[in-house]
Design a protein around this motif. Structure first.
Motif, PDB file in Angstrom:
ATOM      1  N   VAL A 230       6.209   0.578   4.213  1.00 21.66           N
ATOM      2  CA  VAL A 230       6.414   0.336   2.792  1.00 21.66           C
ATOM      3  C   VAL A 230       5.899  -1.059   2.416  1.00 21.66           C
ATOM      4  N   HIS A 231       6.169  -2.057   3.256  1.00 18.80           N
ATOM      5  CA  HIS A 231       5.684  -3.410   2.992  1.00 18.80           C
ATOM      6  C   HIS A 231       4.160  -3.481   3.047  1.00 18.80           C
ATOM      7  N   VAL A 232       3.553  -2.775   4.001  1.00 19.72           N
ATOM      8  CA  VAL A 232       2.087  -2.752   4.088  1.00 19.72           C
ATOM      9  C   VAL A 232       1.511  -2.059   2.859  1.00 19.72           C
ATOM     10  N   ALA A 233       2.126  -0.966   2.405  1.00 23.49           N
ATOM     11  CA  ALA A 233       1.662  -0.257   1.209  1.00 23.49           C
ATOM     12  C   ALA A 233       1.780  -1.149  -0.032  1.00 23.49           C
ATOM     13  N   GLU A 234       2.838  -1.955  -0.116  1.00 30.83           N
ATOM     14  CA  GLU A 234       2.995  -2.884  -1.237  1.00 30.83           C
ATOM     15  C   GLU A 234       1.849  -3.896  -1.255  1.00 30.83           C
ATOM     16  N   ILE A 235       1.498  -4.422  -0.087  1.00 37.44           N
ATOM     17  CA  ILE A 235       0.412  -5.392  -0.012  1.00 37.44           C
ATOM     18  C   ILE A 235      -0.909  -4.737  -0.393  1.00 37.44           C
ATOM     19  N   LEU A 236      -1.172  -3.521   0.105  1.00 39.06           N
ATOM     20  CA  LEU A 236      -2.407  -2.825  -0.250  1.00 39.06           C
ATOM     21  C   LEU A 236      -2.488  -2.576  -1.754  1.00 39.06           C
ATOM     22  N   ARG A 237      -1.358  -2.248  -2.382  1.00 38.31           N
ATOM     23  CA  ARG A 237      -1.337  -2.055  -3.836  1.00 38.31           C
ATOM     24  C   ARG A 237      -1.569  -3.365  -4.562  1.00 38.31           C
ATOM     25  N   ASP A 238      -0.889  -4.434  -4.141  1.00 39.05           N
ATOM     26  CA  ASP A 238      -1.023  -5.726  -4.813  1.00 39.05           C
ATOM     27  C   ASP A 238      -2.424  -6.308  -4.675  1.00 39.05           C
ATOM     28  N   GLU A 239      -3.095  -6.032  -3.550  1.00 33.70           N
ATOM     29  CA  GLU A 239      -4.450  -6.550  -3.323  1.00 33.70           C
ATOM     30  C   GLU A 239      -5.516  -5.649  -3.944  1.00 33.70           C
ATOM     31  N   GLY A 240      -5.119  -4.499  -4.496  1.00 28.84           N
ATOM     32  CA  GLY A 240      -6.051  -3.630  -5.205  1.00 28.84           C
ATOM     33  C   GLY A 240      -6.794  -2.634  -4.346  1.00 28.84           C
ATOM     34  N   PHE A 241      -6.311  -2.355  -3.142  1.00 32.86           N
ATOM     35  CA  PHE A 241      -6.974  -1.391  -2.274  1.00 32.86           C
ATOM     36  C   PHE A 241      -6.514   0.033  -2.532  1.00 32.86           C
ATOM     37  N   VAL A 242      -5.291   0.218  -3.049  1.00 32.30           N
ATOM     38  CA  VAL A 242      -4.786   1.543  -3.405  1.00 32.30           C
ATOM     39  C   VAL A 242      -4.202   1.468  -4.816  1.00 32.30           C
ATOM     40  N   LEU A 243      -4.124   2.624  -5.489  1.00 29.80           N
ATOM     41  CA  LEU A 243      -3.577   2.651  -6.846  1.00 29.80           C
ATOM     42  C   LEU A 243      -2.068   2.418  -6.848  1.00 29.80           C
ATOM     43  N   GLY A 244      -1.381   3.039  -5.922  1.00 31.06           N
ATOM     44  CA  GLY A 244       0.063   2.907  -5.857  1.00 31.06           C
ATOM     45  C   GLY A 244       0.621   3.782  -4.758  1.00 31.06           C
ATOM     46  N   PHE A 245       1.949   3.809  -4.684  1.00 38.01           N
ATOM     47  CA  PHE A 245       2.603   4.636  -3.678  1.00 38.01           C
ATOM     48  C   PHE A 245       3.980   5.015  -4.184  1.00 38.01           C
ATOM     49  N   SER A 246       4.512   6.078  -3.625  1.00 33.50           N
ATOM     50  CA  SER A 246       5.872   6.482  -3.955  1.00 33.50           C
ATOM     51  C   SER A 246       6.578   6.871  -2.663  1.00 33.50           C
ATOM     52  N   VAL A 247       7.870   6.591  -2.624  1.00 23.81           N
ATOM     53  CA  VAL A 247       8.672   6.854  -1.437  1.00 23.81           C
ATOM     54  C   VAL A 247       9.553   8.062  -1.716  1.00 23.81           C
ATOM     55  N   ASP A 248       9.502   9.052  -0.822  1.00 26.27           N
ATOM     56  CA  ASP A 248      10.350  10.234  -0.913  1.00 26.27           C
ATOM     57  C   ASP A 248      11.378  10.152   0.212  1.00 26.27           C
ATOM     58  N   GLU A 249      12.594   9.729  -0.148  1.00 22.19           N
ATOM     59  CA  GLU A 249      13.646   9.548   0.861  1.00 22.19           C
ATOM     60  C   GLU A 249      14.053  10.870   1.499  1.00 22.19           C
ATOM     61  N   GLY A 250      14.038  11.962   0.717  1.00 16.87           N
ATOM     62  CA  GLY A 250      14.451  13.254   1.246  1.00 16.87           C
ATOM     63  C   GLY A 250      13.520  13.760   2.336  1.00 16.87           C
ATOM     64  N   ALA A 251      12.224  13.685   2.078  1.00 23.53           N
ATOM     65  CA  ALA A 251      11.241  14.141   3.063  1.00 23.53           C
ATOM     66  C   ALA A 251      10.865  13.029   4.035  1.00 23.53           C
ATOM     67  N   ARG A 252      11.372  11.822   3.811  1.00 20.87           N
ATOM     68  CA  ARG A 252      11.095  10.649   4.645  1.00 20.87           C
ATOM     69  C   ARG A 252       9.599  10.381   4.777  1.00 20.87           C
ATOM     70  N   THR A 253       8.892  10.393   3.600  1.00 19.60           N
ATOM     71  CA  THR A 253       7.457  10.127   3.587  1.00 19.60           C
ATOM     72  C   THR A 253       7.116   9.114   2.498  1.00 19.60           C
ATOM     73  N   ILE A 254       5.946   8.511   2.663  1.00 17.37           N
ATOM     74  CA  ILE A 254       5.364   7.645   1.643  1.00 17.37           C
ATOM     75  C   ILE A 254       4.081   8.334   1.188  1.00 17.37           C
ATOM     76  N   SER A 255       3.945   8.558  -0.107  1.00 16.78           N
ATOM     77  CA  SER A 255       2.739   9.151  -0.662  1.00 16.78           C
ATOM     78  C   SER A 255       1.897   8.025  -1.256  1.00 16.78           C
ATOM     79  N   ILE A 256       0.698   7.815  -0.708  1.00 21.62           N
ATOM     80  CA  ILE A 256      -0.166   6.713  -1.126  1.00 21.62           C
ATOM     81  C   ILE A 256      -1.320   7.282  -1.943  1.00 21.62           C
ATOM     82  N   GLN A 257      -1.481   6.786  -3.198  1.00 21.19           N
ATOM     83  CA  GLN A 257      -2.571   7.217  -4.059  1.00 21.19           C
ATOM     84  C   GLN A 257      -3.774   6.303  -3.804  1.00 21.19           C
ATOM     85  N   LEU A 258      -4.880   6.890  -3.360  1.00 17.40           N
ATOM     86  CA  LEU A 258      -6.062   6.122  -3.000  1.00 17.40           C
ATOM     87  C   LEU A 258      -6.875   5.758  -4.237  1.00 17.40           C
ATOM     88  N   LYS A 259      -7.666   4.696  -4.120  1.00 10.02           N
ATOM     89  CA  LYS A 259      -8.425   4.166  -5.244  1.00 10.02           C
ATOM     90  C   LYS A 259      -9.916   4.303  -4.958  1.00 10.02           C
TER      91      LYS A 259
END
Length: 122
Positions: free
Chosen positions: A25-54
């Protein structure tokens, strides 16, 4: 996580799912803040992170030209604050795990903390 992002961007996928962990999650935040990905969402139920690519332009060139894991289980890479490498002469970013949390190479140099280099993205 890095391999999934690399493979999804090469295949021009809109998003990719990776298993959930605090570090990812911290790595995904950095990738989003640096502009490498559009964003991400965390699904606690499925225990996954969905990363939207740019992508850029009509040809959909990926915002991530390259991504490389630096530290591996068999070879950890630790550096002091004065030894932190510049990725692609400053156009890329190195992600470090420090005693003050996960951060980019620029913020680690500013705070004068070293740590383990997790990956390099350009």
């Amino acid at each position: 996580m890095l391999a999934r992002i690399r493979n999804a961007s090469l295949a021009r996928h809109e998003r990719t799912d990776v298993p959930l962990s605090k570090l990812k999650v911290h790595v995904a935040e950095i990738l989003r803040d640096e502009g490498f990905v559009l964003g991400f969402s965390v699904d606690e139920g499925a225990r996954t992170i969905s990363i939207q690519l740019k992508y850029h332009g009509r040809d959909r060139h990926s915002a991530i030209a390259g991504i490389r894991r630096a530290s591996r289980p068999g070879r950890r890479v630790y550096v002091g604050h004065d030894e932190i490498p510049k990725v692609q002469n400053g156009t890329g970013v190195a992600i470090l795990s420090t005693s003050q949390g996960v951060m980019t190479d620029r913020s680690a140099r500013e705070k004068r903390v070293g740590g383990e280099i997790l990956c390099e993205v350009w």
